[in-house]
Write a protein that holds these residues in place. Structure first.
Motif, mmCIF file in Angstrom:
data_model
loop_
_atom_site.group_PDB
_atom_site.id
_atom_site.type_symbol
_atom_site.label_atom_id
_atom_site.label_comp_id
_atom_site.label_asym_id
_atom_site.label_seq_id
_atom_site.Cartn_x
_atom_site.Cartn_y
_atom_site.Cartn_z
ATOM 1 N N ARG A 163 3.917 5.878 7.826
ATOM 2 C CA ARG A 163 5.663 5.311 7.815
ATOM 3 C C ARG A 163 6.242 6.811 7.193
ATOM 4 O O ARG A 163 7.052 6.390 6.416
ATOM 5 C CB ARG A 163 5.783 4.152 7.509
ATOM 6 C CG ARG A 163 5.195 3.126 8.429
ATOM 7 C CD ARG A 163 6.157 2.011 7.950
ATOM 8 N NE ARG A 163 7.356 1.746 8.458
ATOM 9 C CZ ARG A 163 7.737 0.829 8.546
ATOM 10 N NH1 ARG A 163 7.505 -0.558 8.061
ATOM 11 N NH2 ARG A 163 9.435 0.709 8.843
ATOM 12 N N GLN A 164 5.674 7.926 7.323
ATOM 13 C CA GLN A 164 6.584 9.045 6.607
ATOM 14 C C GLN A 164 7.695 9.440 7.406
ATOM 15 O O GLN A 164 7.879 9.151 8.857
ATOM 16 C CB GLN A 164 5.573 10.369 6.695
ATOM 17 C CG GLN A 164 4.426 10.227 5.777
ATOM 18 C CD GLN A 164 4.067 11.354 5.435
ATOM 19 O OE1 GLN A 164 4.458 12.794 5.723
ATOM 20 N NE2 GLN A 164 2.669 11.533 4.588
ATOM 21 N N VAL A 165 8.974 9.752 6.764
ATOM 22 C CA VAL A 165 9.911 10.061 7.287
ATOM 23 C C VAL A 165 10.300 11.632 7.180
ATOM 24 O O VAL A 165 10.308 12.231 6.300
ATOM 25 C CB VAL A 165 11.399 9.609 6.686
ATOM 26 C CG1 VAL A 165 12.472 9.853 7.179
ATOM 27 C CG2 VAL A 165 10.890 7.933 6.529
ATOM 28 N N THR A 166 10.329 12.228 8.580
ATOM 29 C CA THR A 166 10.500 13.730 8.301
ATOM 30 C C THR A 166 11.690 14.119 9.127
ATOM 31 O O THR A 166 11.765 15.239 9.366
ATOM 32 C CB THR A 166 9.156 14.313 9.280
ATOM 33 O OG1 THR A 166 9.083 13.888 10.414
ATOM 34 C CG2 THR A 166 8.068 14.176 8.117
ATOM 35 N N ARG A 167 12.566 13.048 9.970
ATOM 36 C CA ARG A 167 13.777 13.429 10.582
ATOM 37 C C ARG A 167 14.867 13.117 9.953
ATOM 38 O O ARG A 167 15.341 11.685 10.170
ATOM 39 C CB ARG A 167 13.581 13.150 12.106
ATOM 40 C CG ARG A 167 12.662 13.845 13.019
ATOM 41 C CD ARG A 167 12.129 12.965 14.227
ATOM 42 N NE ARG A 167 11.463 11.822 14.201
ATOM 43 C CZ ARG A 167 11.884 10.721 14.406
ATOM 44 N NH1 ARG A 167 12.793 10.551 15.273
ATOM 45 N NH2 ARG A 167 11.045 9.526 14.382
ATOM 46 N N ASP A 212 7.684 13.942 2.334
ATOM 47 C CA ASP A 212 7.952 12.996 2.773
ATOM 48 C C ASP A 212 9.236 12.194 2.485
ATOM 49 O O ASP A 212 9.487 11.975 1.331
ATOM 50 C CB ASP A 212 6.843 11.972 2.650
ATOM 51 C CG ASP A 212 7.047 10.362 3.177
ATOM 52 O OD1 ASP A 212 8.071 10.326 3.967
ATOM 53 O OD2 ASP A 212 6.338 9.605 2.934
ATOM 54 N N LEU A 213 10.404 12.251 3.384
ATOM 55 C CA LEU A 213 11.828 11.889 2.878
ATOM 56 C C LEU A 213 11.848 10.294 2.445
ATOM 57 O O LEU A 213 12.680 10.171 1.988
ATOM 58 C CB LEU A 213 12.772 12.143 4.127
ATOM 59 C CG LEU A 213 12.592 13.805 4.437
ATOM 60 C CD1 LEU A 213 13.915 14.132 5.572
ATOM 61 C CD2 LEU A 213 12.998 14.640 3.275
ATOM 62 N N ARG A 214 10.781 9.630 2.732
ATOM 63 C CA ARG A 214 10.667 8.266 2.238
ATOM 64 C C ARG A 214 10.864 8.301 0.666
ATOM 65 O O ARG A 214 11.491 7.403 0.146
ATOM 66 C CB ARG A 214 9.282 7.568 2.580
ATOM 67 C CG ARG A 214 9.201 6.260 1.995
ATOM 68 C CD ARG A 214 8.316 5.412 2.752
ATOM 69 N NE ARG A 214 8.611 4.861 3.975
ATOM 70 C CZ ARG A 214 9.501 4.412 4.562
ATOM 71 N NH1 ARG A 214 10.298 4.032 3.774
ATOM 72 N NH2 ARG A 214 9.706 4.429 5.922
ATOM 73 N N ASN A 215 10.383 9.346 -0.003
ATOM 74 C CA ASN A 215 10.456 9.388 -1.449
ATOM 75 C C ASN A 215 11.893 9.423 -1.885
ATOM 76 O O ASN A 215 12.197 9.267 -2.884
ATOM 77 C CB ASN A 215 9.912 10.773 -1.920
ATOM 78 C CG ASN A 215 8.226 10.547 -1.986
ATOM 79 O OD1 ASN A 215 7.636 9.346 -1.764
ATOM 80 N ND2 ASN A 215 7.583 11.631 -1.810
ATOM 81 N N ALA A 227 0.953 -1.327 -0.131
ATOM 82 C CA ALA A 227 -0.092 0.142 0.063
ATOM 83 C C ALA A 227 1.002 1.241 0.111
ATOM 84 O O ALA A 227 0.866 2.000 -0.680
ATOM 85 C CB ALA A 227 -0.688 -0.073 1.085
ATOM 86 N N ILE A 228 1.996 1.168 0.808
ATOM 87 C CA ILE A 228 2.807 2.391 0.943
ATOM 88 C C ILE A 228 3.587 2.852 -0.080
ATOM 89 O O ILE A 228 3.645 3.995 -0.443
ATOM 90 C CB ILE A 228 3.468 2.394 2.438
ATOM 91 C CG1 ILE A 228 2.780 2.519 3.603
ATOM 92 C CG2 ILE A 228 4.490 3.583 2.376
ATOM 93 C CD1 ILE A 228 3.216 1.999 4.967
ATOM 94 N N MET A 229 4.088 1.719 -0.846
ATOM 95 C CA MET A 229 5.016 1.780 -1.911
ATOM 96 C C MET A 229 4.008 1.457 -3.208
ATOM 97 O O MET A 229 4.927 1.037 -4.240
ATOM 98 C CB MET A 229 6.027 1.178 -1.741
ATOM 99 C CG MET A 229 7.208 1.645 -0.688
ATOM 100 S SD MET A 229 7.814 3.327 -0.980
ATOM 101 C CE MET A 229 8.482 3.272 -2.536
ATOM 102 N N ASN A 230 2.745 1.617 -3.347
ATOM 103 C CA ASN A 230 1.965 1.449 -4.557
ATOM 104 C C ASN A 230 2.567 2.286 -5.758
ATOM 105 O O ASN A 230 2.115 3.597 -5.317
ATOM 106 C CB ASN A 230 0.636 1.349 -4.226
ATOM 107 C CG ASN A 230 -0.151 0.596 -5.468
ATOM 108 O OD1 ASN A 230 -0.158 1.333 -6.539
ATOM 109 N ND2 ASN A 230 -0.973 -0.552 -5.087
ATOM 110 N N PRO A 231 2.658 1.952 -6.656
ATOM 111 C CA PRO A 231 3.315 3.027 -7.892
ATOM 112 C C PRO A 231 2.133 3.779 -8.381
ATOM 113 O O PRO A 231 2.415 4.791 -8.889
ATOM 114 C CB PRO A 231 3.911 2.225 -8.895
ATOM 115 C CG PRO A 231 4.380 0.974 -8.323
ATOM 116 C CD PRO A 231 3.141 0.629 -7.095
#
Ligand code: EPS
Length: 389
Positions: A102-106, A124-127, A87-91
């Motif tokens: 599970r967003q990354v902000t730090r 979202d630094l996950r990108n 779901a989180i990485m669905n293109p």
């Protein structure tokens, strides 16, 4: 000339690679490619992700009945872990509250997180981390191991191995042949040449892991029987040592590259660094030593190519360092993603692979690489010409 491109995120569905310019007529050993991928997954100090993945390459273009066609080679490697991130990485599915968890902000100091977010405008630094992750190097290894197979057909051998982990330097067995080195380094899970030092390095990695810290190290690649005259002195950007240095520095976490004696040569007298010239009727031209790592004037000189790479420690620390949250601007500890204590062992296969790719690039830029048999014949004639020069 060969070239390649890779695509794919660490927890996306798959990694994709396209390799163009490979000669027609090369029989690919898929098991050997997969053995290279398995070696990259291994090594003491790896995290838990590798228990999920089981990297195998699928070829979907450019190959017929196991033999290359000369057309682009299309490769894929599945990310098994995608099942946990579908779901989180669905293109394609639009972003919703549920699939952007599970967003990354730090941002982690030393990782691409912060600058990548600033440059591409991601909040979202996950990108960023999904692509800057060393997961991508699996595809570079697949492509590099194919190039290594082509090099073997051209009688060129190479191997990448670990020479230092953290503070521990390993006896580099510099005098061993590629074959003997390969045997020695595959007898342990650190890809080091000296079996006596395995236990001490295991201890170092275990202690470092317990402390929530990480380790880097030094990788050495040696390539033998490379013909003289690859690369050119005529323009700065045609120097092959420069192209190799760029490819090695392009491997995640590399901070230094040396050719031959490298930085140590800077402090020595010229008489201690230049390799004296010799000639024999049966073997042709050589040098009495190899301080210059197989390069003069940006060209191979026929001596073994020696390249070293310095890898910084992994930036993801279980005992995180200071960061600043990009949303609140509050000073906080960096985010902790599952990671490895050290990736020096897999990185040694990645560096070996990118060196193989650059050597094939140089060979196919110099000689007609449309067909393997013709390339072999051309290279054999060129070698004879050099010997008689
Ligand atoms: C990596 C973080 C970890 C490593 C990954 C590189 O990923 P994960 O968060 O999924 O555990 O395992 O390396 C690989 C997946 C691999 O195949 O080498 C990073 O942040 O660079």
């Amino acid at each position: 000339m060969i070239n390649y491109v890779t695509a794919g995120e660490s927890h996306g569905p798959q990694l994709t690679g396209i390799l163009t310019g490979l000669p027609a007529g090369l029989t690919l050993d898929i098991d050997a490619i997969n053995a290279g991928l398995a070696a990259r997954q291994g090594g003491f100090g790896r995290g838990n992700r590798q228990q999920i993945e089981h990297d195998v390459v699928t070829v979907t273009g450019g190959l017929r009945h196991g033999v290359t066609l000369g057309s682009p080679l299309a490769l894929t490697i599945q990310n098994r872990d995608h099942a946990h991130w579908s779901a989180i990485m669905n293109p394609t599915s639009p972003a919703t509250a549920e699939n952007t968890l599970r967003q990354v902000t730090r941002p982690r100091p030393g990782h691409a997180d912060l600058v990548g977010g600033m440059k591409y405008g991601h909040r979202d630094l996950r990108n960023v981390l999904e692509r800057s992750s060393a997961r991508e190097t699996a595809m570079r290894v697949a492509i590099g191991q194919i190039c290594k197979q082509l090099l073997a057909q051209l009688k060129i051998q190479l191997v990448g191995y670990v020479q230092q982990i953290g503070t521990i330097t390993v006896d580099d067995a510099a005098s061993l042949s590629v074959e003997a080195l390969t045997t020695a380094i595959t007898a342990n899970d650190l890809r080091i040449a000296d079996q006596q030092q395995v236990a001490a390095i295991h201890d170092l990695i275990t202690t470092t892991k317990k402390a929530g810290d990480t380790l880097g190290g030094v990788i050495r690649v040696v390539a033998t029987n490379v013909p003289a005259g690859l690369g050119s002195y005529t323009n700065w950007d045609t120097k092959l040592d420069g192209q190799l240095a760029a490819a090695v520095m392009g491997v995640n976490a590399m901070k230094g590259v040396e050719i031959g004696d490298g930085f140590a040569a800077a402090g020595r007298y010229g008489s201690q660094v230049m390799d004296e010239i010799d000639w024999h009727a049966d073997t042709g031209w050589s040098r009495l030593t190899n301080h210059l790592g197989g390069f003069e004037g940006g060209m191979t000189n026929g001596m073994p190519i020696i390249i070293k790479a310095a890898m910084k420690p992994i930036p993801t620390l279980y005992k995180p360092l200071q960061s600043v949250d990009i949303q609140t601007k509050a000073v906080q500890k960096a985010s902790v993603e599952r990671s490895d204590t050290t990736a020096i062992v897999p990185a040694s296969i990645v560096v070996e692979s990118v060196v193989a790719i650059e050597l094939v690039k140089a060979l196919t830029a110099t000689f007609d690489g449309s067909n393997l048999a013709r390339l072999q014949a051309t290279l054999a004639a060129y070698r004879s010409e050099l010997q008689a020069y």
